[in-house]
Design an enzyme around this catalytic site. Structure first.
Site, PDB file in Angstrom:
ATOM      1  CB  SER A 170       2.729  -1.815   3.862  1.00 50.86           C
ATOM      2  OG  SER A 170       2.237  -2.449   5.011  1.00 50.86           O
ATOM      3  CD  GLU A 180       3.098   7.738   6.426  1.00 55.12           C
ATOM      4  OE1 GLU A 180       2.624   6.616   6.689  1.00 55.12           O
ATOM      5  OE2 GLU A 180       2.984   8.276   5.322  1.00 55.12           O
ATOM      6  CG  HIS A 181       4.693   7.595  12.212  1.00 50.03           C
ATOM      7  ND1 HIS A 181       5.109   6.460  12.873  1.00 50.03           N
ATOM      8  CD2 HIS A 181       5.538   7.753  11.172  1.00 50.03           C
ATOM      9  CE1 HIS A 181       6.182   5.970  12.264  1.00 50.03           C
ATOM     10  NE2 HIS A 181       6.453   6.730  11.216  1.00 50.03           N
ATOM     11  CG  ASP A 187       1.002  -0.504   7.235  1.00 49.59           C
ATOM     12  OD1 ASP A 187       0.691   0.632   6.820  1.00 49.59           O
ATOM     13  OD2 ASP A 187       2.050  -0.751   7.840  1.00 49.59           O
ATOM     14  NE  ARG A 235       0.643   1.671   4.234  1.00 54.16           N
ATOM     15  CZ  ARG A 235       1.909   2.001   4.206  1.00 54.16           C
ATOM     16  NH1 ARG A 235       2.530   2.206   3.069  1.00 54.16           N
ATOM     17  NH2 ARG A 235       2.602   2.120   5.331  1.00 54.16           N
ATOM     18  N   GLY A 283       8.735   1.100   2.618  1.00 48.26           N
ATOM     19  CA  GLY A 283       7.630   1.956   3.035  1.00 48.26           C
ATOM     20  C   GLY A 283       6.331   1.654   2.325  1.00 48.26           C
TER      21      GLY A 283
END
Length: 572
Positions: free
Chosen positions: A173, A61-62, A228, A55, A171
């Site tokens: 996933s 993000e985060h 994810d 993905r 990155g």
């Protein structure tokens, strides 16, 4: 029907699974080669081929483990696992092979353990020296614990052959895709794709698979927030996903402007978040969770700490009989604005109110700074000075050292001299706001069908420019505030903007891996050529090697569309 409630379907041709959008990957060739190689190695055709895509997170993000919404989409690059029950072998044994020669063949079997009251399962997973089969074992463990609770019910022995086009540590996933694929593999070969509810047999839902995959990935040492896995399972081939986690997991499709391409560029810096978790990913999880408790206390927000009889002291006395709430920033925000609590729509204030609430709480974060430097001047100080020591953090939490360790450190390994509660909170709340603003721009554009051309700079509301600006702000926050970027990603996103991208940002956990850029469709070829010329690691790459590290993508079907029963299989 909600996406989370939809069953996991079985497809019988690749066109239905991948849609009409093609890429440099020849899907039919890959599936046929995997089938033939399985037959060559194991002497029979596979019963299933399971697919789980990687993905790309467009923005957000985060923030998933803080229970804020995110905007990912599945990509065409995926993990494929061909599998079949193996006759005449010991129950539950697994032979796992990989088409990539650098990953060695693995034979393993689960063992039963007993605590004197009940039996359970054990699979040896080395979190310190992570190996490819650890993700297979993680998926297997969840199936064993959920579907084989009694030693009298034995799983079948399995042969499996794995291939993947999602670059590891990029990155995109690959780890979640591997865990989703392996979980689905063991469900399929053991005929566990239906759940018994009373007298009814109901198909396993996408939400069920997401929840199980989240639990499974934690067994390799990564405390994932669920984005994810949800993107890998719930995506469809026509839109991005707006995924929310509060009050419950929910996903809804989000239309993207036509003629928009998201181009993935790999920094070629490998970041294995399981291996580096203690001073990167898991450290950020701890900083975020502790910050939420500290902020709640500073704002006078009630925490749901459940004290045992006679044990109501705030500093941890009698902690063995007390259940301490591990509150998240999303829950703190809801209580800050007196949001009704509960499951379903009544427990969510809605996006418009959430935007207002986020803007408000961003002005309340100075309480997360060390007492000695609180004030406007803090913004100009060095990162370490903005952080707090372990002793300061424990004091700010209101817990005793023993209780603090039990609640926030006993389940995870972290390393730091200073903990950046203020900076992590600033990123989480501002990034959550950017996600909602990005979503609103896309929805507003969809309401004005037909979509404006992404290459039309004269567009009334300049949607691509506005989306790009949010992506650029996200990258700056990831780099400077959450500190999950790296010099190569900072350079690569800068070059992407200079090459004509409306916006460019890292995607995934960070510290390496990929960037995602929003590019006009008719400018894609020139953009790719420009990046090849300017990003130093790309200069000597040509043909397939270049296509491995820079490629355009549109939304792809998720794992929910991707495994075949070969008694009805037809490859287009």
């Amino acid at each position: 029907m909600l996406l989370a409630d939809q069953p996991i379907p079985v497809y019988t041709n690749l066109t239905d699974l991948y849609g009409s959008f093609g890429s440099s990957l020849n899907h039919a060739v890959r599936w046929n080669e995997l089938t033939e190689e399985f037959k060559s190695r194991f002497g029979r055709p596979p019963t299933y081929i399971v697919r789980a895509p990687g993905r790309v997170n467009l923005i957000g993000e985060h923030i998933d483990y803080a229970l804020f919404g995110v905007l990912p989409t599945a990509v065409e690059r995926d993990i494929l696992i061909a599998c079949a029950p193996r006759p005449g072998d010991s129950p539950g044994s697994v032979v796992a092979e990989n088409l990539n020669a650098k990953y060695s063949k693995q034979d393993f079997a689960p063992t039963t353990i007993s605590d004197g009251k009940a039996e359970g399962w054990h699979l040896d997973i080395d979190k310190k020296e992570l190996r490819w089969e650890s993700y297979v074992k993680a998926g297997y463990y969840g199936v064993l614990s959920h579907y084989f609770p009694k030693s009298t019910d034995k799983p079948v022995p399995v042969d499996m052959l794995v291939t993947g086009s999602v670059p590891a540590g990029s990155g995109l996933s690959s780890s979640a895709a591997m865990v989703v694929a392996s979980t689905l593999t063991f469900l399929a070969v053991n005929n566990k794709l239906e759940q018994v509810q009373g007298s009814e047999h109901k198909p396993l839902s996408k939400g069920n698979l997401v929840t199980m995959a989240m639990e499974n990935e934690k067994r390799v040492g990564v405390n994932s927030g669920g984005m994810d896995q949800a993107a890998s399972v719930m995506s469809n081939a026509s839109s991005a996903l707006y995924i929310t986690f509060y009050p419950t997991l929910s996903a809804s499709p989000l239309p993207l402007p036509q003629r928009a391409l998201f181009i993935i560029t790999n920094s070629l810096v490998v970041s294995d978040k399981a291996v580096t978790a203690k001073h990167r990913y898991n450290l950020r999880v701890v900083e975020t969770l502790v910050g939420a408790r500290v902020l709640a206390r500073a704002l006078g927000i009630k925490l749901h700490d459940v004290h045992g009889e006679g044990h109501g002291h705030g500093h941890g006395h009698g902690h063995n009989k007390t259940k301490w709430e591990k509150v998240t920033y999303r829950e703190v925000l809801g209580r800050f604005v007196n949001e009704p609590q509960g499951c379903g729509p009544e427990g969510d204030m809605g996006p418009e109110s959430l935007i207002i609430a986020l803007k408000g709480i961003l002005t309340k974060l100075n309480c997360l700074l060390p007492q000695r430097i609180r004030g406007a001047a803090a913004r100009e100080r060095e990162s370490e000075e903005l952080g707090v020591t372990m002793e300061e953090m424990i004091e700010m939490s209101g817990l005793s050292p023993k209780v603090f360790h039990e609640v926030y450190l006993s389940w995870v390994d972290v390393e730091a001299t200073h903990f950046q509660l203020y900076k992590r909170a600033k990123h989480v709340f501002s990034e959550s706001l950017r996600v909602l603003q990005f979503r609103k721009i896309c929805l507003d554009a969809a309401d004005n069908l037909p979509f404006r051309s992404i290459s039309n700079k004269a567009s009334t509301n300049n949607e691509p420019d506005r989306l790009g600006q949010l992506m650029n702000e996200s990258q700056k926050s990831c780099s400077d505030v959450f500190e999950c970027s790296c010099p190569e990603l900072d350079l690569l996103t800068k070059l992407c903007r200079e090459a004509g991208a409306y916006g460019s940002r890292l995607t995934g956990a960070g510290w390496g891996g990929c960037a995602v850029s929003l590019v006009a469709e008719d400018k894609a070829e020139a953009f790719i050529q420009k990046i090849k010329e300017t990003y130093p690691p790309y200069k000597d790459l040509e043909g397939p090697k270049l296509e491995e590290v820079i490629f355009a993508t549109r939304p792809s079907s998720g794992a929910c569309g991707g495994f075949f029963k070969f008694w009805c299989r037809k490859v287009d």
